[in-house]
Scaffold this motif. Structure first.
Motif, PDB file in Angstrom:
ATOM      1  N   TYR A 195       0.822  -1.215   0.000  1.00  0.00           N
ATOM      2  CA  TYR A 195       0.000   0.000   0.000  1.00  0.00           C
ATOM      3  C   TYR A 195       0.857   1.266   0.000  1.00  0.00           C
ATOM      4  CZ  TYR A 195      -3.728  -3.252   1.420  1.00  0.00           C
ATOM      5  OH  TYR A 195      -4.623  -4.295   1.483  1.00  0.00           O
ATOM      6  N   ARG A 196       2.108   1.142  -0.368  1.00  0.00           N
ATOM      7  CA  ARG A 196       3.041   2.262  -0.263  1.00  0.00           C
ATOM      8  C   ARG A 196       2.572   3.488  -1.038  1.00  0.00           C
ATOM      9  NH1 ARG A 196       9.219   1.044  -1.566  1.00  0.00           N
ATOM     10  NH2 ARG A 196       8.700  -0.522   0.006  1.00  0.00           N
ATOM     11  N   ASP A 197       2.132   3.289  -2.282  1.00  0.00           N
ATOM     12  CA  ASP A 197       1.740   4.430  -3.116  1.00  0.00           C
ATOM     13  C   ASP A 197       0.492   5.129  -2.578  1.00  0.00           C
ATOM     14  OD1 ASP A 197       3.878   4.045  -4.803  1.00  0.00           O
ATOM     15  OD2 ASP A 197       2.745   2.814  -6.226  1.00  0.00           O
ATOM     16  N   ALA A 198      -0.396   4.373  -1.936  1.00  0.00           N
ATOM     17  CA  ALA A 198      -1.613   4.987  -1.387  1.00  0.00           C
ATOM     18  C   ALA A 198      -1.280   6.033  -0.338  1.00  0.00           C
ATOM     19  CB  ALA A 198      -2.523   3.911  -0.795  1.00  0.00           C
ATOM     20  N   GLY A 199      -0.217   5.795   0.439  1.00  0.00           N
ATOM     21  CA  GLY A 199       0.148   6.727   1.494  1.00  0.00           C
ATOM     22  C   GLY A 199       0.647   8.063   0.993  1.00  0.00           C
ATOM     23  N   LYS A 200       0.923   8.163  -0.305  1.00  0.00           N
ATOM     24  CA  LYS A 200       1.383   9.426  -0.880  1.00  0.00           C
ATOM     25  C   LYS A 200       0.220  10.325  -1.298  1.00  0.00           C
ATOM     26  CE  LYS A 200       5.432   7.012  -2.734  1.00  0.00           C
ATOM     27  NZ  LYS A 200       6.147   6.612  -3.973  1.00  0.00           N
ATOM     28  N   ASN A 201      -1.006   9.813  -1.194  1.00  0.00           N
ATOM     29  CA  ASN A 201      -2.177  10.554  -1.668  1.00  0.00           C
ATOM     30  C   ASN A 201      -3.261  10.530  -0.599  1.00  0.00           C
ATOM     31  OD1 ASN A 201      -4.119  11.843  -3.230  1.00  0.00           O
ATOM     32  ND2 ASN A 201      -4.620  10.008  -4.416  1.00  0.00           N
ATOM     33  N   ILE A 202      -3.157  11.434   0.363  1.00  0.00           N
ATOM     34  CA  ILE A 202      -4.092  11.477   1.496  1.00  0.00           C
ATOM     35  C   ILE A 202      -5.084  12.619   1.287  1.00  0.00           C
ATOM     36  CG2 ILE A 202      -4.305  11.777   3.992  1.00  0.00           C
ATOM     37  CD1 ILE A 202      -1.419  10.707   4.209  1.00  0.00           C
TER      38      ILE A 202
END
Length: 308
Positions: free
Chosen positions: A261-268
């Motif tokens: 889920y690494r990329d999801a954490g860049k888009n909050i």
């Protein structure tokens, strides 16, 4: 949130986002870092007995399924369970690479699941702890609540101190709690950062201005916490997290989140609930209209890919 909320409660977003950023954006490669992180998660781990009414099977992080986390900011005192005066739901979706963060005002009037009453949503924790809070928020939002993070609000400033403080660009000259914040770049330790996010009454934009300052602190903490130079401070960072957070997430699950889920954490993306303040029997409540509740539920159900 009303001004009477204890000052530590302003730190839930910051601490939750720090943890999420560390989990998703920072790998734990060196053995000493790995060991320290594992010890911290072991300290934080606190399983609960509960089954979601909206999950037929538990979420599978290894299969990259969307999941949710209920964050509860609790002011714990001796001989008093306290109330969850700050409530935030994170919904994480690796398919659209985003995290949606919803704040639920503590005075929101809703059914307290398991108690048989309609009350302020933060009373669920006082009545039945984490399980009742998860059940109540799940019913209110109509999405499965998979995990929780319970955060001790009094220790939040330790997080900022652990990363060595933060620097933000301040747009409004003001004084709060005896600290002066001039216009321009200001460097803040934990105590000053807490005061910086508390001020509201001197701001012409009121709560909107305060929320903007909170976002600046959050972004500054993420930038500093995920900076490679912060690896030298990993022991104090993990220690501060371990001392102030309880969660049912296991170490293995957190490692899988970091991988999948690494990329999801860049888009909050932040979400807010619109409420109408109302007095009922001389008690203040926040009333959410059916239309507003439907809007929130539809958005979050799409984020969670419910019924797909």
């Amino acid at each position: 949130m009303r001004s009477g909320t204890k000052k530590g409660n302003k730190w839930l977003k910051i601490t939750g986002i720090i943890l999420l950023a560390l989990v998703i954006a920072v790998g734990v490669y060196a053995f000493t870092v790995y060991k320290s992180f594992k010890n911290a998660v072991t300290t934080m781990h606190q399983p609960i007995e509960r089954k979601s009414e909206l999950r037929q099977q538990p979420v599978e992080i290894k299969q990259k399924q969307p999941f949710s986390v209920l964050m509860l900011g609790v002011d714990e005192r001796p001989d008093d369970k306290g109330r969850s005066d700050t409530i935030i739901v994170l919904t994480v979706n690796p398919n659209n690479n985003s995290v949606k963060m919803l704040s639920i005002p503590r005075d929101t009037r809703t059914e307290i699941v398991g108690k048989g009453t309609v009350d302020k949503i933060n009373h669920a924790y006082a009545f039945g702890g984490v399980p009742m809070s998860m059940d109540t928020v799940e019913k209110f939002l109509n999405i499965p609540i998979d995990y929780y993070m319970k955060i001790n609000m009094d220790g939040f400033k330790d997080i900022v101190d652990a990363i060595g403080g933060v620097t933000v660009k301040n747009d409004l000259d003001f004084t709060q709690d005896g600290f002066h914040f001039p216009v321009g770049n200001v460097t803040l330790n934990g105590e000053k950062a807490l005061s910086y996010t508390r001020m509201r009454y001197e701001d012409p934009n009121g709560d909107f201005g305060r929320q903007a300052r909170q976002r600046k602190i959050i972004q500054a903490v993420i930038d500093e916490g995920t900076n490679l130079s912060s690896l030298t401070k990993f022991s104090s960072i993990f220690g501060a997290l371990g001392n102030n957070i309880k969660t049912n997430l296991t170490f293995d699950q957190i490692v899988e989140i970091q991988k999948n889920y690494r990329d999801a954490g860049k888009n909050i993306k932040q979400m807010e609930i619109k409420e109408t303040g109302t007095m009922i029997d001389n008690i203040y409540y926040g009333i959410v209209s059916p239309e507003e509740k439907q809007r929130i539920q539809t958005d979050l159900r799409a984020q969670m890919e419910v019924n797909k």
